[in-house]
Design a protein around this motif. Structure first.
Motif, PDB file in Angstrom:
ATOM      1  N   ALA A 107      -5.178   9.770  13.683  1.00 32.46           N
ATOM      2  CA  ALA A 107      -4.341   8.906  14.375  1.00 32.46           C
ATOM      3  C   ALA A 107      -3.372   9.813  15.102  1.00 32.46           C
ATOM      4  O   ALA A 107      -2.548   9.152  15.949  1.00 32.46           O
ATOM      5  N   SER A 148      -6.834  10.347   7.558  1.00 31.21           N
ATOM      6  CA  SER A 148      -6.508   9.243   8.644  1.00 31.21           C
ATOM      7  C   SER A 148      -5.350   9.401   9.518  1.00 31.21           C
ATOM      8  O   SER A 148      -5.357   8.977  10.438  1.00 31.21           O
ATOM      9  N   GLU A 149      -4.491  10.281   8.824  1.00 31.05           N
ATOM     10  CA  GLU A 149      -3.128  10.541   9.784  1.00 31.05           C
ATOM     11  C   GLU A 149      -3.527  11.534  10.888  1.00 31.05           C
ATOM     12  O   GLU A 149      -2.893  11.203  11.906  1.00 31.05           O
ATOM     13  N   THR A 179      -3.068  13.372   5.711  1.00 29.73           N
ATOM     14  CA  THR A 179      -4.140  12.876   5.370  1.00 29.73           C
ATOM     15  C   THR A 179      -5.303  13.155   6.591  1.00 29.73           C
ATOM     16  O   THR A 179      -4.865  13.098   7.788  1.00 29.73           O
TER      17      THR A 179
END
Length: 345
Positions: A10, A6-7, A4
């Motif tokens: 990060a 967000s992944e 994703t």
């Protein structure tokens, strides 16, 4: 499942997903100073943003395609301009309408954009005869064709990747424009990236493990990371610049007579034509047409290489093979011109 957004953000590899050292030279070249050039309507020029990596005597100019920023060449710049910077000097730049270059509201055509490149080459002091190895991808390959015809004695070699002498009616002209513009239709970031991936890359490559440095689970994840990096670090794309470039590519036309002149007269420059058999943006048949047209002027002047199962962006999908092929062309051309000593030949 793909990562994703967000992944990806990060992920420890995200910050340096595109990492190049400071260029050896960079700047803004003011081109089209002639107010009558290319529909400039009395305006005295516009800026083209450029960078040079490497200090070597073998000069390579890389021309990116539709809406592509100069950093999209980083896989090639790293190999040639950074790792072999004592042999090569690599000039990359943003075409008019994209990135850090200006996006003037005027007529865009591949012939006028070729003049932009020629004036940029003169600006950086690379205009000696038979010095430039020119590589163009997609719309950049169309610009490269026009530059080869505009300045036939400038080039040492010519590489035309995933491009066409003219876009024939595989689809209608409006459908062609729409297929390009659809990449900019407002939608969620993952949906936009998925549309780009579907258009430009093969499913097999996207699903395969990250083949650049194995940091991301798949090539699709790395591509999303690069798109996110661009969104944070590069100027926002300008719709009118994209549209004007798309129209220039759609109207590009080098007819059979001009194709026969592409290699030049006297000692012809070698031409390498590269295509993916699964290219959905500019189909393989267009590369075949280029080779057939060039070789009317003399057999063997253009060499066609097909990448089986690959799509549009060969410098990513088949990076190692691609880089080896173009380097082989550079070496052979330099040797033929009596400059093989830089390679120890």
């Amino acid at each position: 499942m793909p990562l994703t957004v967000s992944e990806v953000l990060a992920h420890p590899g995200f910050t340096n997903v595109i990492s190049l050292p400071e260029p050896d030279r960079k700047g803004i070249a003011i081109v089209a100073k002639d107010p009558d050039r290319g529909g400039n309507k009395g305006k005295a020029g516009f800026g083209i943003s450029w960078e040079i990596y490497g200090r070597g005597p073998v000069l390579v100019v890389w021309i990116m395609g539709l809406n592509g920023p100069k950093v999209a060449w980083h896989r090639q710049v790293c190999m040639f301009g950074v790792e072999q910077g004592d042999i090569y000097s690599c000039l990359v730049f943003d075409n008019r309408g994209v990135g850090d270059s200006d996006a003037p509201l005027m007529q865009y055509s591949t012939s006028e954009m070729a003049k932009d490149v020629l004036e940029l080459i003169e600006h950086v002091g690379w205009s000696k005869e038979r010095r430039i190895h020119l590589v163009g991808v997609s719309m950049g390959g169309m610009i490269a064709q026009e530059l080869a015809l505009l300045a036939p004695t400038l080039l040492a070699s010519l590489t035309l990747q995933s491009t066409a002498a003219r876009l024939s009616n595989v689809v209608s002209w409006p459908e062609h424009i729409y297929s390009r513009l659809s990449l900019l239709i407002p939608r969620s970031f993952p949906s936009r990236v998925h549309a780009i991936q579907t258009s430009l890359f093969s499913p097999h490559w996207l699903a395969s493990p990250d083949d650049l440095n194995n940091e991301f689970p798949t090539n699709a994840d790395r591509h999303m990371a690069e798109e996110l990096w661009r969104s944070y670090n590069l100027p926002k794309p300008r719709f009118h610049g994209f549209l004007l470039q798309a129209i220039a590519a759609a109207w590009h036309s080098v007819d059979k007579d001009r194709l026969a002149e592409l290699a030049g007269t006297g000692t012809p420059k070698p031409i390498l034509v590269l295509t993916g058999t699964e290219d959905r943006m500019i189909q393989e048949k267009h590369s075949v047409e280029i080779c057939e047209g060039v070789n009317v002027g003399g057999e063997g002047r253009a060499r066609l290489v097909r990448f089986e199962g690959a799509a549009h962006v060969l410098g990513w999908e088949r990076r190692r093979e691609y880089n080896v092929l173009v380097e082989q062309l550079f070496r052979e051309s330099e040797v033929a011109l009596g400059r093989g000593e830089v390679f120890g030949l």
